[in-house]
Scaffold this active site. Sequence first.
Site, short mmCIF file in Angstrom:
data_model
loop_
_atom_site.label_atom_id
_atom_site.label_comp_id
_atom_site.label_asym_id
_atom_site.label_seq_id
_atom_site.Cartn_x
_atom_site.Cartn_y
_atom_site.Cartn_z
N ASP A 113 0.86 -1.19 0.00
CA ASP A 113 0.00 0.00 0.00
C ASP A 113 0.90 1.24 0.00
O ASP A 113 1.55 1.52 1.01
CB ASP A 113 -0.90 0.04 1.25
CG ASP A 113 -1.98 -1.03 1.25
OD1 ASP A 113 -1.84 -2.02 0.49
OD2 ASP A 113 -2.94 -0.89 2.03
N LYS A 134 -6.91 3.09 -2.81
CA LYS A 134 -7.22 3.11 -1.37
C LYS A 134 -7.50 4.54 -0.96
O LYS A 134 -6.79 5.47 -1.38
CB LYS A 134 -6.04 2.53 -0.59
CG LYS A 134 -6.18 2.52 0.94
CD LYS A 134 -5.00 1.82 1.59
CE LYS A 134 -5.03 1.92 3.10
NZ LYS A 134 -3.82 1.29 3.71
N LYS A 144 -10.19 -0.02 -1.98
CA LYS A 144 -10.03 -0.29 -0.54
C LYS A 144 -10.43 0.97 0.20
O LYS A 144 -9.82 2.04 0.00
CB LYS A 144 -8.59 -0.66 -0.21
CG LYS A 144 -8.31 -0.83 1.29
CD LYS A 144 -6.89 -1.29 1.57
CE LYS A 144 -6.57 -1.37 3.05
NZ LYS A 144 -5.17 -1.84 3.31
O1 LIG Z 1 -5.89 1.32 6.50
C1 LIG Z 1 -5.27 2.05 7.17
C2 LIG Z 1 -5.78 2.94 8.20
O2 LIG Z 1 -4.73 3.36 8.98
C3 LIG Z 1 -6.85 2.38 9.14
O3 LIG Z 1 -7.46 3.51 9.74
P1 LIG Z 1 -8.23 3.42 11.15
O4 LIG Z 1 -7.17 3.33 12.21
O5 LIG Z 1 -9.03 4.70 11.20
O6 LIG Z 1 -9.09 2.18 11.13
#
Ligand SMILES: O=C[C@H](O)COP(=O)(O)O
Length: 220
Positions: free
Chosen positions: A89, A151, A180
Site C-alpha cells: 500500500d 485506497k 479499498k
Molecule cells: O488502512 C489504514 C488505516 O490506517 C486504518 O485507519 P483506522 O485506524 O481509522 O481504522
Amino acid sequence: MNINSHIDHTLLSATATERDIIDHCNQAKKHQFYSVCINSCYIPLAKQLLNGSNVKICTVVGFPLGATATSSKVSEAKQAINDGAHEIDMVMNLGFFKSKNYVEVFKDIKDVKSAIGKIPLKVILEISELSKNGIVKASEICLDAKVDFIKTSTGFTKSGATLTAVKIIRKTVRKNCKIKASGGIGDYETARKYIDIGVERIGTSKGVAISNGELSCADH
Ligand SMILES: O=C[C@H](O)COP(=O)(O)O
C-alpha cells in the site's frame, strides 16, 4: 456475507510494540481476516506468526506522507517483498499532485508497480486532501498506471473514507480497478455499507469490533 475476508486488519501506529504485533496477528488468525496491514519493520515477525495460516501480510510504503523519493519507495517495496509481504500500500505524492505535476505522480506509482511485478499494489489517494475533481484525476492516473487497488486514506489525517469518495472513484474506474476503503471505519454497519457499494477491501484498526458486530447482527 463474511465481512472478515474483506478486512486488512491494520496496526500502523509508530508505537506498536512486538507484543502488540503478536496480539494483532493472533486476532487476524482467530477472525480469519484477509491480511494484517503493518509497518515493514514487523514483516519478519508477522511472517513467523502467520506461517501456516491463510492470513496475508500487507505493508505500507512512503507512508504516511507519500513525499519520499520514488527510489526510496521502490527500495522499501522490494525489501518488504523480500521479507514476506504479499501486498503493498503506497501513498501517492500529494505535493506533486497539487503541483499538477501529473507525469511525476504517474511515474512515482508506475516505478513502484514495475518494481513489484505481480504483487498487488494499492495506491492511497488521501481523499481528505483532494477535491472531487482531484479524486477523479488521481483515479485516472492510477488506472493509467494499472494499479490493483485505489485506497482512500492513510487513517493519519483529519478524516478518512467516505461513501461519496468511493462512489466517485468507482464511477471513474468502473470495473478496471478494485477499491479499498480505509480510515475511520470502526463498526459492522459502516463497513457493510462500503461492501454493499462494491468496495473489495476494508482497511481498519477496528477489525475485531467489526467482526463481532457481524456476529451480533447474525444472532438477531
Ligand atoms: O488502512 C489504514 C488505516 O490506517 C486504518 O485507519 P483506522 O485506524 O481509522 O481504522
